[in-house]
Write a protein that holds these residues in place. Structure first.
Motif, PDB file in Angstrom:
ATOM      1  N   LYS B  73       0.823  -1.220   0.000  1.00 23.94           N
ATOM      2  CA  LYS B  73       0.000   0.000   0.000  1.00 23.94           C
ATOM      3  C   LYS B  73       0.857   1.270   0.000  1.00 23.94           C
ATOM      4  CE  LYS B  73      -4.473  -1.416   0.730  1.00 23.94           C
ATOM      5  NZ  LYS B  73      -5.150  -1.841   1.943  1.00 23.94           N
ATOM      6  N   VAL B  74       2.178   1.087   0.144  1.00 21.47           N
ATOM      7  CA  VAL B  74       3.077   2.241   0.153  1.00 21.47           C
ATOM      8  C   VAL B  74       2.915   3.092  -1.108  1.00 21.47           C
ATOM      9  CG1 VAL B  74       5.507   2.930   0.113  1.00 21.47           C
ATOM     10  CG2 VAL B  74       4.713   1.265   1.788  1.00 21.47           C
ATOM     11  N   PRO B  75       2.810   2.458  -2.309  1.00 19.72           N
ATOM     12  CA  PRO B  75       2.625   3.293  -3.507  1.00 19.72           C
ATOM     13  C   PRO B  75       1.406   4.213  -3.403  1.00 19.72           C
ATOM     14  CG  PRO B  75       3.166   1.059  -4.144  1.00 19.72           C
ATOM     15  CD  PRO B  75       2.985   1.034  -2.653  1.00 19.72           C
ATOM     16  N   LEU B  76       0.338   3.740  -2.760  1.00 15.47           N
ATOM     17  CA  LEU B  76      -0.865   4.569  -2.642  1.00 15.47           C
ATOM     18  C   LEU B  76      -0.595   5.804  -1.784  1.00 15.47           C
ATOM     19  CD1 LEU B  76      -3.585   1.791  -2.228  1.00 15.47           C
ATOM     20  CD2 LEU B  76      -2.846   2.986  -4.307  1.00 15.47           C
ATOM     21  N   LEU B  77       0.220   5.628  -0.741  1.00 16.74           N
ATOM     22  CA  LEU B  77       0.612   6.766   0.093  1.00 16.74           C
ATOM     23  C   LEU B  77       1.407   7.768  -0.742  1.00 16.74           C
ATOM     24  CD1 LEU B  77       1.193   8.057   3.043  1.00 16.74           C
ATOM     25  CD2 LEU B  77       3.387   6.897   2.809  1.00 16.74           C
ATOM     26  N   ARG B  78       2.350   7.225  -1.518  1.00 19.58           N
ATOM     27  CA  ARG B  78       3.217   8.132  -2.289  1.00 19.58           C
ATOM     28  C   ARG B  78       2.448   8.898  -3.349  1.00 19.58           C
ATOM     29  NH1 ARG B  78       8.149   3.966  -2.830  1.00 19.58           N
ATOM     30  NH2 ARG B  78       8.966   4.196  -0.717  1.00 19.58           N
ATOM     31  N   ARG B  79       1.347   8.328  -3.808  1.00 22.34           N
ATOM     32  CA  ARG B  79       0.561   9.041  -4.823  1.00 22.34           C
ATOM     33  C   ARG B  79      -0.145  10.258  -4.228  1.00 22.34           C
ATOM     34  NH1 ARG B  79      -1.927   3.693  -7.831  1.00 22.34           N
ATOM     35  NH2 ARG B  79       0.114   2.789  -8.275  1.00 22.34           N
ATOM     36  N   LYS B  80      -0.228  10.304  -2.907  1.00 22.59           N
ATOM     37  CA  LYS B  80      -0.850  11.461  -2.260  1.00 22.59           C
ATOM     38  C   LYS B  80       0.169  12.556  -1.984  1.00 22.59           C
ATOM     39  CE  LYS B  80      -4.157   8.601   0.246  1.00 22.59           C
ATOM     40  NZ  LYS B  80      -4.335   7.993   1.574  1.00 22.59           N
ATOM     41  N   ILE B  81       1.450  12.225  -2.242  1.00 22.57           N
ATOM     42  CA  ILE B  81       2.516  13.165  -1.903  1.00 22.57           C
ATOM     43  C   ILE B  81       3.297  13.521  -3.171  1.00 22.57           C
ATOM     44  CG2 ILE B  81       4.598  13.517  -0.519  1.00 22.57           C
ATOM     45  CD1 ILE B  81       3.596  11.299   1.339  1.00 22.57           C
ATOM     46  N   GLY B  82       3.493  14.819  -3.380  1.00 22.74           N
ATOM     47  CA  GLY B  82       4.367  15.234  -4.468  1.00 22.74           C
ATOM     48  C   GLY B  82       5.731  15.575  -3.886  1.00 22.74           C
ATOM     49  N   VAL B  83       6.759  14.879  -4.336  1.00 25.91           N
ATOM     50  CA  VAL B  83       8.083  15.105  -3.757  1.00 25.91           C
ATOM     51  C   VAL B  83       8.978  15.818  -4.770  1.00 25.91           C
ATOM     52  CG1 VAL B  83      10.026  14.037  -2.569  1.00 25.91           C
ATOM     53  CG2 VAL B  83       7.798  12.959  -2.472  1.00 25.91           C
ATOM     54  N   ILE B  84       9.690  16.810  -4.290  1.00 26.00           N
ATOM     55  CA  ILE B  84      10.627  17.548  -5.142  1.00 26.00           C
ATOM     56  C   ILE B  84      11.998  17.507  -4.473  1.00 26.00           C
ATOM     57  CG2 ILE B  84      11.215  19.824  -6.072  1.00 26.00           C
ATOM     58  CD1 ILE B  84       7.873  20.011  -5.585  1.00 26.00           C
ATOM     59  N   PHE B  85      12.993  17.107  -5.230  1.00 25.07           N
ATOM     60  CA  PHE B  85      14.336  16.991  -4.660  1.00 25.07           C
ATOM     61  C   PHE B  85      15.208  18.151  -5.129  1.00 25.07           C
ATOM     62  CE2 PHE B  85      12.486  12.822  -4.971  1.00 25.07           C
ATOM     63  CZ  PHE B  85      12.712  12.311  -3.703  1.00 25.07           C
ATOM     64  N   GLN B  86      16.327  18.297  -4.440  1.00 26.73           N
ATOM     65  CA  GLN B  86      17.259  19.352  -4.845  1.00 26.73           C
ATOM     66  C   GLN B  86      17.720  19.116  -6.278  1.00 26.73           C
ATOM     67  OE1 GLN B  86      20.550  19.829  -2.177  1.00 26.73           O
ATOM     68  NE2 GLN B  86      21.424  21.496  -3.361  1.00 26.73           N
ATOM     69  N   ASN B  87      18.039  17.844  -6.554  1.00 19.96           N
ATOM     70  CA  ASN B  87      18.359  17.432  -7.914  1.00 19.96           C
ATOM     71  C   ASN B  87      17.026  17.067  -8.586  1.00 19.96           C
ATOM     72  OD1 ASN B  87      18.809  15.800 -10.100  1.00 19.96           O
ATOM     73  ND2 ASN B  87      20.179  14.396  -9.038  1.00 19.96           N
ATOM     74  N   PRO B  88      16.707  17.696  -9.717  1.00 19.48           N
ATOM     75  CA  PRO B  88      15.358  17.512 -10.274  1.00 19.48           C
ATOM     76  C   PRO B  88      15.002  16.060 -10.606  1.00 19.48           C
ATOM     77  CG  PRO B  88      16.564  19.222 -11.479  1.00 19.48           C
ATOM     78  CD  PRO B  88      17.543  18.581 -10.544  1.00 19.48           C
ATOM     79  N   MET B  89      15.986  15.180 -10.746  1.00 17.45           N
ATOM     80  CA  MET B  89      15.743  13.768 -11.041  1.00 17.45           C
ATOM     81  C   MET B  89      14.815  13.575 -12.237  1.00 17.45           C
ATOM     82  SD  MET B  89      15.717  12.029  -7.255  1.00 17.45           S
ATOM     83  CE  MET B  89      15.520  10.400  -7.892  1.00 17.45           C
ATOM     84  N   LEU B  90      15.218  14.134 -13.365  1.00 13.93           N
ATOM     85  CA  LEU B  90      14.429  13.946 -14.582  1.00 13.93           C
ATOM     86  C   LEU B  90      15.095  12.869 -15.431  1.00 13.93           C
ATOM     87  CD1 LEU B  90      13.833  17.707 -15.417  1.00 13.93           C
ATOM     88  CD2 LEU B  90      12.291  16.138 -14.228  1.00 13.93           C
ATOM     89  N   LEU B  91      14.293  12.230 -16.276  1.00 14.85           N
ATOM     90  CA  LEU B  91      14.828  11.183 -17.136  1.00 14.85           C
ATOM     91  C   LEU B  91      15.279  11.805 -18.454  1.00 14.85           C
ATOM     92  CD1 LEU B  91      12.124   8.529 -16.367  1.00 14.85           C
ATOM     93  CD2 LEU B  91      14.517   8.469 -15.660  1.00 14.85           C
ATOM     94  N   GLY B  92      16.575  11.676 -18.722  1.00 17.38           N
ATOM     95  CA  GLY B  92      17.157  12.340 -19.889  1.00 17.38           C
ATOM     96  C   GLY B  92      16.763  11.715 -21.214  1.00 17.38           C
ATOM     97  N   ASP B  93      16.199  10.502 -21.173  1.00 17.23           N
ATOM     98  CA  ASP B  93      15.853   9.864 -22.451  1.00 17.23           C
ATOM     99  C   ASP B  93      14.395  10.104 -22.837  1.00 17.23           C
ATOM    100  OD1 ASP B  93      14.803   8.367 -20.430  1.00 17.23           O
ATOM    101  OD2 ASP B  93      15.275   6.421 -21.327  1.00 17.23           O
ATOM    102  N   ARG B  94      13.756  11.041 -22.153  1.00 12.97           N
ATOM    103  CA  ARG B  94      12.355  11.323 -22.471  1.00 12.97           C
ATOM    104  C   ARG B  94      12.112  12.821 -22.523  1.00 12.97           C
ATOM    105  NH1 ARG B  94       9.044   7.058 -19.055  1.00 12.97           N
ATOM    106  NH2 ARG B  94      10.466   5.341 -19.394  1.00 12.97           N
ATOM    107  N   SER B  95      11.018  13.165 -23.152  1.00  8.86           N
ATOM    108  CA  SER B  95      10.677  14.578 -23.259  1.00  8.86           C
ATOM    109  C   SER B  95      10.165  15.091 -21.908  1.00  8.86           C
ATOM    110  CB  SER B  95       9.604  14.764 -24.320  1.00  8.86           C
ATOM    111  OG  SER B  95       8.409  14.172 -23.877  1.00  8.86           O
ATOM    112  N   VAL B  96      10.067  16.415 -21.825  1.00 12.12           N
ATOM    113  CA  VAL B  96       9.498  17.049 -20.640  1.00 12.12           C
ATOM    114  C   VAL B  96       8.103  16.494 -20.376  1.00 12.12           C
ATOM    115  CG1 VAL B  96       8.543  19.250 -19.829  1.00 12.12           C
ATOM    116  CG2 VAL B  96      10.855  19.165 -20.797  1.00 12.12           C
TER     117      VAL B  96
END
Lengths: 327, 222
Positions: B73-96
């Protein structure tokens, strides 16, 4: 647009989803379709690595498949040993020729029997005298000691030790029959060899199944490491393990699937290569023996086996990886 | 919404990131989590999203002890939370666009709903025109805004941000902060870890100060 956007929870994900996808099944299929596309994409991205893995799986599956072909052909070869399945019936001595011929005809009517021939004591004696050196000694006997004999050839559908023994049993119970005998050694040896090959094939199949699972597992493991960022971010935004695992499992199944196809190609190639040599050999024996390759069912089995092994290998690899990641 | 009750977090190896932390953040509240580097700010945020688990004490999310949430059920908890890190952690092989769509994909959304929400979300952070761009071609500030768009795309109840302005100049930092203030103004509970006191001084929100792994703020709730 204003910041109201994110407060607009009028359509909560779950409430909205049912409306959009209609049914649970449609949603399930969609999720799997996406994962499958994704898995195939990852498979293609592997390029040379993927090709090599597919070939390794192909070779690994070819060995048991080829052994299966050998076993099948050897079993097919057994009926050719027809002479070894002749049953000799020694008849009581003082039975009239008439009765013996009738008995021979009756036996021939049985479904297990393809042919019978009758050797009278006189014929047997002549043959004996011709073939052996002690033949002359028999002339001094007042009486012909040889019994009438019926030779029974068993129909090729009823071969196998158990069948022969059963027929032997039944024939020996017949009135007039004194002894029923069959030379089963040849057949037993052949069947023994076939059985040995079968056991070896089984053992090898088990080893190679483990090998295929490990090859797929290792490939998927490396693959999941190269998707580490994606896995981590997905998990942080609420992906379930299943969501992360699914595309990798599809990739693994693609490895197995294409490996199965490669192994079919290899096996078909090897059999057709050997076919001409077998034909030469068969000609020497004046036999119409043909090498039987993979049947359609065998081919489908190979592909399904490959796919299932791909599934197993990738499942183990990704699950372990997710466990280690511990997110 | 979020409550910490004498929470302690000790990492394997002995490092004690949090010693004794208690605070309460009510629904719709915005607060800053302050303290110098190494005070345990990141650890605290991780405990809320269950990226880490507390060694002792209670972490409550919507009155529920997060430690009692079963693993699946942890994923369900995380879907209620938007997390932003210092490092944006974006995937470089995909578009914005694809980067922002990820939380929707994992929650089972599809097709037009994804497009609609991703565009709305990118519009919020002023990057609608860059949806087809590759994140690596964007500036640091833009990348961070993409990661914010990703955090809000699934309409979370809570936003957690870990030094979201850490790599940005003061002007861009203020813009990012303004975004958070706007989100909070529509009712999203927001907790932002930062060590940039200058930046947050003019803002009228509570400061939760972590000091060498300790905090006691239970009495001051707004």
């Amino acid at each position: 647009m204003s910041a109201d956007y994110i407060s607009n929870r009028g359509s909560k994900p779950h409430a909205g989803k049912t409306k959009r996808h209609g049914s649970w099944l449609a949603k399930y299929l969609l999720v799997h379709k996406l994962a499958m596309n994704n898995g195939f994409e990852r498979f293609l991205k592997g390029r040379l690595g993927s090709v090599m893995t597919v070939f390794v799986i192909g070779f690994a599956l070819t060995l048991p498949a080829a052994l299966q072909v050998v076993v099948k052909n050897a079993e097919q070869f057994a009926p050719i040993m027809e002479s070894s399945t002749q049953i000799t019936l020694f008849i009581e001595k003082d039975v009239s020729l008439q009765d013996v011929t009738t008995l021979a005809k009756e036996i021939k009517l049985r479904e297990e029997v393809s042919e019978t021939s009758f050797i009278s004591p006189d014929e047997a004696l002549k043959e004996f005298q011709r073939d052996t050196e002690i033949g002359d000694a028999l002339n001094h006997l007042s009486d012909n000691p040889l019994p009438p004999v019926i030779l029974v050839t068993v129909d090729s559908q009823f071969l196998g030790k158990d069948n022969i023994n059963r027929i032997l049993q039944e024939l020996s119970m017949l009135p007039l029959v004194k002894i029923a005998q069959a030379d089963l050694h040849w057949l037993e040896r052949l069947l023994g060899i076939i059985n040995l090959i079968k056991q070896a094939a089984l053992l090898m199949t088990i080893f190679l199944i483990i090998a295929v699972i490990m090859v797929v597992g290792n490939t998927i493991r490396l693959m999941s490491q190269s998707y580490k960022d994606e896995i981590e971010i997905s998990k942080l935004v609420g992906a379930t393990d299943g969501f992360v695992r699914r595309p990798f499992i599809y990739s693994g199944m693609f490895y197995g699937f294409f490996g199965g196809i490669i192994s079919i190609i290899f096996t078909v190639f090897s059999t057709s290569y050997l076919q001409s040599h077998v034909a030469n050999l068969a000609e020497l024996y004046a036999s119409s023996f043909m090498l039987h390759g993979l049947s359609f069912i065998d081919s489908v089995t190979l592909i399904i086996t490959g796919t299932l092994l791909g599934f197993g290998g990738s499942w183990i690899a990704v699950s372990r990886y997710l466990h280690e990641l511990n997110l | 919404m979020i409550q910490f009750d004498h929470v302690r977090k000790k990492y394997p190896g002995g490092h004690e990131a949090l010693k004794d932390v208690s605070f309460y953040l009510s629904k719709g509240e915005m607060a800053f989590l302050t303290g110098h580097s190494g005070a345990g700010k990141t650890t605290l945020l991780k405990l809320i999203a269950l990226i880490e688990t507390a060694s002792s004490g209670h972490v409550l999310f919507e009155q529920q002890n997060v430690l009692h949430i079963p693993l699946r059920k942890v994923p369900l908890l995380r879907r209620k939370i938007g997390v932003i890190f210092q490092n944006p952690m974006l995937l470089g092989d995909r578009s914005v666009f694809q980067n922002v769509a990820l939380p929707l994909l994992v929650s089972g959304y599809s097709g037009p709903e994804i497009s609609r929400r991703v565009r709305a979300s990118l519009d919020q952070v002023g990057l609608l025109s860059r949806e087809k761009a590759n994140p690596v071609t964007l500036s640091g500030g833009e990348q961070q805004r993409v990661s914010i768009a990703r955090a809000i795309v699934s309409k979370p109840k809570v936003i957690l941000a870990d030094e979201p302005t850490g790599n940005l100049d003061p002007h861009l930092s203020r813009e990012i902060m303004d975004l958070f203030v706007r989100f909070n103004s529509v009712g999203v509970t927001t907790l932002i870890a930062t060590h940039d006191l200058e930046l947050i001084k003019p803002l009228p929100f509570r400061h939760l100060e972590l000091n060498a792994g300790c905090m006691n703020e239970t009495q001051t709730t707004s």
